[in-house]
Design an enzyme around this catalytic site. Sequence first.
Site, PDB file in Angstrom:
ATOM      1  N   ARG A  17     -76.545  71.377 -90.728  1.00  0.00           N
ATOM      2  CA  ARG A  17     -75.209  71.995 -90.636  1.00  0.00           C
ATOM      3  C   ARG A  17     -75.218  73.307 -91.428  1.00  0.00           C
ATOM      4  NH1 ARG A  17     -71.605  70.430 -94.129  1.00  0.00           N
ATOM      5  NH2 ARG A  17     -71.859  68.196 -93.796  1.00  0.00           N
TER       6      ARG A  17
ATOM      7  N   TYR B 295     -58.065  87.186 -74.673  1.00  0.00           N
ATOM      8  CA  TYR B 295     -58.521  85.968 -74.002  1.00  0.00           C
ATOM      9  C   TYR B 295     -57.499  84.832 -74.205  1.00  0.00           C
ATOM     10  CZ  TYR B 295     -61.467  81.859 -73.215  1.00  0.00           C
ATOM     11  OH  TYR B 295     -61.969  80.664 -72.782  1.00  0.00           O
TER      12      TYR B 295
ATOM     13  N   ASP C  16     -63.643  90.927 -80.664  1.00  0.00           N
ATOM     14  CA  ASP C  16     -64.308  90.030 -79.725  1.00  0.00           C
ATOM     15  C   ASP C  16     -65.106  90.927 -78.774  1.00  0.00           C
ATOM     16  OD1 ASP C  16     -64.998  88.353 -77.616  1.00  0.00           O
ATOM     17  OD2 ASP C  16     -63.140  87.190 -77.738  1.00  0.00           O
TER      18      ASP C  16
ATOM     19  N   LYS D 215     -71.358  83.549 -72.640  1.00  0.00           N
ATOM     20  CA  LYS D 215     -71.232  84.514 -71.558  1.00  0.00           C
ATOM     21  C   LYS D 215     -72.509  85.354 -71.438  1.00  0.00           C
ATOM     22  CE  LYS D 215     -67.213  82.580 -71.652  1.00  0.00           C
ATOM     23  NZ  LYS D 215     -66.063  83.101 -72.355  1.00  0.00           N
TER      24      LYS D 215
HETATM   25  C1  LIG Z   1     -65.051  82.610 -73.156  1.00  0.00           C
HETATM   26  C2  LIG Z   1     -64.461  83.506 -74.155  1.00  0.00           C
HETATM   27  C3  LIG Z   1     -64.138  83.052 -75.432  1.00  0.00           C
HETATM   28  C4  LIG Z   1     -64.298  81.615 -75.850  1.00  0.00           C
HETATM   29  O1  LIG Z   1     -65.622  81.200 -75.879  1.00  0.00           O
HETATM   30  P1  LIG Z   1     -66.112  79.684 -75.603  1.00  0.00           P
HETATM   31  O2  LIG Z   1     -67.586  79.797 -75.753  1.00  0.00           O
HETATM   32  O3  LIG Z   1     -65.655  79.304 -74.229  1.00  0.00           O
HETATM   33  O4  LIG Z   1     -65.482  78.833 -76.647  1.00  0.00           O
HETATM   34  C5  LIG Z   1     -63.618  83.978 -76.323  1.00  0.00           C
HETATM   35  N1  LIG Z   1     -63.420  85.268 -75.974  1.00  0.00           N
HETATM   36  C6  LIG Z   1     -63.723  85.737 -74.749  1.00  0.00           C
HETATM   37  C7  LIG Z   1     -63.484  87.164 -74.426  1.00  0.00           C
HETATM   38  C8  LIG Z   1     -64.252  84.873 -73.793  1.00  0.00           C
HETATM   39  O5  LIG Z   1     -64.524  85.345 -72.568  1.00  0.00           O
END
Ligand SMILES: *Cc1c(COP(=O)(O)O)cnc(C)c1O
Length: 380
Positions: A46, A98, A170, A195
């Site tokens: 962890r 998001y 982000d 992603k």
């Molecule tokens: C998918 C996404 C998230 C969240 O990520 P997860 O891996 O699904 O928890 C946050 N910000 C953006 C812009 C995203 O496309």
Amino acid sequence: MEFETLAIHAGERPDKTYGAVAVPIYQTSTFAFEDIGKTRGFDYSRTGNPTRKILEDTIASLEGGKAAFAFATGMAAETTVIHLLSAGDHVVTGDDIYGGTYRLFQDVMTRFGVEFTFVRMDSRRNIEAAIRPNTRLLWLETPSNPLLNIVDLEMAVDVAKKHNLLTAIDNTFASPYFLKPIEFGIDLVVHSTTKYLNGHCDVLGGAVVTTTDNLTERVHFLLNAMGTPASPFDSWLVLRGIETLPIRMERHQANAFAVADFLGGHPAVKKVYFPGLESHPGHDIARRQMKGFGGMVSFEINGGEKETNTFLRSIKLFVLAESLGGAASLCAHPATMTHASMPEEHRRKVGITTELVRLSIGLENPGDLIEDLKQALESS
Ligand SMILES: *Cc1c(COP(=O)(O)O)cnc(C)c1O
């Protein structure tokens, strides 16, 4: 070393024990101590794991940060970052972020006394008007999801510095290949590695990149205390994906340009959102601050719910699915899928209409993608 090289060689590689060229998966929860109080660098997975560490060092190096941490999901990364704050603190963020981020902020963190104001981030005036004496953090997302609005990072960081705010971004949509926020003075970069960084729709993951020793220590403390890190196997998958990030991003973008051009000329399409188009309101800023425009294209269908539903049911090669950034092209309906957690009134206010369709342009042959869109638009 340049980005393409770092994507393959950053971190301690090859493995120092046996010289394995592929990063080994250290699938272990715990590590033998050498002596009382003396570890070989890791004690419990962890807190830290050698596979995860190479992923973390690679992401830190690609973003140009001090350090990085890998999380179980993008939301785990965001949850951890937002816990840098305390009850009574206030955050200014975009009104088009998001949907999951909006839900974490509005439906979870407000119960713990953290306050949020959601504003359109396209002007200094909007951001400054939302700042209060207890504002601590400016949370940015650019290009935003799903409207691909662009935030001017130079302007946003300037406002934050003037008001002594921490900045987090982000960077999921652009990936560090197209946007390096730390070069603009951003303090924390957050990713859903699910992603583009992983890029194959086969893992969930998140990352946080830090820029100071103090933030590094505090983010790692929270990751360990809250139990939010990535598993060794998931870390390995993301590492493997990152090796091809540069060539994938180039192809995603080239295909996105082809699709955006096609959609822009089709009579069944009302509006196309792609920052690479000169008609996009954020095009000039995107050009200035990004190395490329990404692989996401959104558009509005001429007509209403009936036409949109027919399109969504007719599309064949594009998979009707949430998520983005994989080799396979995906098609999402934000109003009922990715942004269903956003109240309808808020959705309408920010421009996420029923007719809005979001495409994650994959790595297929662009002619095949256009052919599929053409037949689905003709049915609608
Ligand atoms: C998918 C996404 C998230 C969240 O990520 P997860 O891996 O699904 O928890 C946050 N910000 C953006 C812009 C995203 O496309």
